[in-house]
Design a protein around this motif. Structure first.
Motif, short mmCIF file in Angstrom:
data_model
loop_
_atom_site.label_atom_id
_atom_site.label_comp_id
_atom_site.label_asym_id
_atom_site.label_seq_id
_atom_site.Cartn_x
_atom_site.Cartn_y
_atom_site.Cartn_z
N ASP A 22 13.51 45.47 -1.25
CA ASP A 22 13.24 45.16 -2.65
C ASP A 22 14.56 44.82 -3.33
OD1 ASP A 22 10.53 45.42 -2.74
OD2 ASP A 22 10.51 47.48 -3.46
N VAL A 23 14.61 43.65 -3.96
CA VAL A 23 15.81 43.25 -4.70
C VAL A 23 15.37 42.85 -6.11
CG1 VAL A 23 17.84 41.77 -4.74
CG2 VAL A 23 16.82 42.41 -2.55
N ASN A 24 15.89 43.55 -7.08
CA ASN A 24 15.51 43.34 -8.49
C ASN A 24 14.00 43.49 -8.68
OD1 ASN A 24 16.34 42.87 -11.17
ND2 ASN A 24 15.75 40.72 -11.05
N ALA A 36 17.31 52.93 -18.82
CA ALA A 36 16.34 53.25 -17.77
C ALA A 36 17.11 53.78 -16.57
CB ALA A 36 15.53 52.02 -17.39
N ASN A 37 16.55 54.79 -15.93
CA ASN A 37 17.19 55.38 -14.76
C ASN A 37 16.61 54.76 -13.49
OD1 ASN A 37 18.72 57.20 -13.15
ND2 ASN A 37 16.91 58.51 -12.93
N ALA A 38 17.45 54.08 -12.73
CA ALA A 38 17.08 53.46 -11.46
C ALA A 38 15.86 52.55 -11.56
CB ALA A 38 16.85 54.54 -10.40
N PRO A 39 15.81 51.67 -12.54
CA PRO A 39 14.69 50.73 -12.60
C PRO A 39 14.87 49.64 -11.55
CG PRO A 39 16.26 50.14 -14.27
CD PRO A 39 16.80 51.39 -13.60
N ARG A 40 13.80 48.97 -11.20
CA ARG A 40 13.92 47.83 -10.31
C ARG A 40 14.33 46.58 -11.09
NH1 ARG A 40 10.48 51.21 -7.65
NH2 ARG A 40 10.56 51.16 -5.36
N PHE A 41 13.92 46.48 -12.35
CA PHE A 41 14.33 45.34 -13.18
C PHE A 41 15.76 45.52 -13.65
CE2 PHE A 41 11.51 48.12 -15.82
CZ PHE A 41 12.49 48.74 -16.59
#
Length: 470
Positions: free
Chosen positions: A122-124, A289-294
């Motif tokens: 998973d990237v971004n 945000a803590n460790a979001p993917r976005f």
């Protein structure tokens, strides 16, 4: 009503019918405030845009060309357009710092696979999959993952991908050069169905991104242009201080170019609190945000889009439950989300909050400013909610528009003066303005913008400033 005919010459002797047309604003209606957004970013090496050039009404496709495909700027614009497709936004970009470096990651597949299935990274927040069959080596798995890296994924992830075909080691390189590239989320996929026995995809940061340009030049370029809302790609302290000073200047009574700034922040709870201790502006909203993917710049673009449109429609209405559609499905995992207690502390320290729903929708919970102290350094919550400065801006704009439209060329006179008593002289006096304010403030109260107008509106003071004696 005074009848003023100034288009038909007073000495006209030619017979005929002459009609002067004028529009007249209903004093019981509001003017409606313009909405104008500025997005500030950085040109990547692949971008064709010229730094410090204002590009009007930019689209997501134009931004990708101007700033470079996969750049933080292109992704910010894309997020903004997704959440506010009918709001026009201008774009201005900075050149990267001379010594700027983009982040680089390595993914080192292990093997051979002892089963068949699918693996992915998973990237971004975007999934990059590869089909694996039993017996595939690490090199083969790496080549398969690199083969899945399409141009679309480059735009979505903000990274390019290369592979060492002998080892299968993937090298992901940020499209941008700058410290903000460290906030691109890279991780092995833990989605249901991803994972094959014998295969791991450990991620290692090879190079840290470095360098953030100064936004001063961009703000100076548009110092006399009114932008109601602005988004920037990263929450760095130096530029936040610059934004705060510029927004304060614009709010001055003699400037009246009120501006609100939005940024996103990838941070642990402690990091978010540490940044909050350095901030104190009623014109900046930070969404952590803590460790979001976005990415944070997507947060900034999405928040700016949603908040600017909603608050322009009604500056007194809270933003709770409004969806940040551009971020949907890429929120932090359950274990990484701020809890009720930590969100309460963050809100009390000038950090905005959001919730992630069961379907992955990211919804605003409460948007606040970073203003915590008054000019004397004492605790001050008057400007904490974003609605407070937005209402102040709207009321001032509506009142000034009413005055300009009603008395554009009026003479000023004292109450009871000889000039004030003459009809047809297009005169305005302090008492006229005071009574008009009472009437207009009732309209503002009907909108929920101000309270207790029966008490406070009659207390408003209007004075005529007379010329000083020579």
């Amino acid at each position: 009503m005074t009848l003023v005919i100034d288009e038909v010459p007073a000495n006209l002797r030619v017979p005929g019918s002459y009609t002067q047309v004028r529009s007249r604003k209903n004093p019981a209606t509001l003017a409606g405030m313009p909405l104008r957004v500025l997005l500030i970013g950085v040109v990547s090496k692949a971008g064709t845009g010229i730094p410090l050039t204002v590009y009007r009404n930019v689209s997501a496709a134009q931004a990708a060309v101007l700033s470079g495909v996969g750049s933080a700027t292109a992704q910010m614009v894309s997020a903004f357009v997704t959440d506010a497709p009918y709001t026009d936004a201008d774009l201005i970009m900075l050149a990267p710092q001379t010594d700027a470096v983009g982040a680089v990651w390595t993914v080192k597949p292990s093997g051979p696979a002892t089963a068949s299935g699918t693996v992915a990274i998973d990237v971004n927040g975007y999934r990059v999959p590869a089909v694996v069959t039993s017996g595939m080596t690490a090199a083969q798995i790496g080549v398969a993952l690199q083969g899945a890296w399409t141009d679309t994924l480059i735009a979505q992830t903000g990274c390019t991908c290369a592979v060492d075909s002998a080892t299968g080691i993937l090298t992901l390189t940020a499209c941008d050069a700058g410290a903000w590239t460290n906030d691109i989320d890279v991780r092995p996929s833990t989605r249901y169905g991803d994972g094959v026995a014998g295969v791991d995809l450990p991620v290692t940061v090879k190079t840290q991104g470095v360098g953030v340009p100064d936004v001063t030049a961009a703000l100076s370029k548009v110092s006399n242009t009114w932008y109601t809302d602005v988004a920037w790609i990263t929450a760095d302290q130096q530029n936040l201080a610059t934004f705060g000073a510029e927004a304060t200047r614009r709010f001055n009574a003699m400037i009246k170019l009120d501006m609100h700034v939005y940024v996103g922040l990838r941070a642990t709870y402690g990091q978010a609190l540490a940044l909050s201790e350095t901030q104190n502006s009623r014109f900046i909203s930070i969404l952590p945000a803590n460790a979001p993917r976005f990415a944070p710049w997507e947060m900034a673009g999405s928040l700016c889009a949603v908040a600017s449109a909603a608050l322009n429609a009604d500056p007194s209405r809270q933003l709770k439950t409004l969806a940040l559609t551009a971020l949907s499905g890429r929120g932090p995992d359950d274990a990484d989300r701020y809890g009720d207690t930590t969100r309460n502390v963050l809100l009390n320290n000038g950090m905005s909050t959001f919730l992630v729903q069961q379907d992955g929708t990211v919804q605003l919970e409460r948007v606040v400013t970073t203003n915590l102290l008054d000019d004397q350094g004492l605790p001050d919550a008057d400007w904490l909610d974003i609605m407070a400065p937005k209402v102040a801006t709207r009321v001032r704009y509506e009142w000034n528009a009413y005055v300009v439209q009603t008395w554009p060329r009026a003479k000023l006179a004292d109450d009871g003066s000889q000039l004030a008593t003459k009809t047809g002289s297009n005169v305005v006096t302090p008492s006229t303005l005071q009574l008009s304010w009472v009437g207009q403030s009732a309209l503002y109260a009907d909108q929920g913008w101000i309270d207790d107008v029966a008490i406070y509106s009659p207390q408003a003071v209007f004075e005529r400033k007379k010329k000083r004696p020579a």
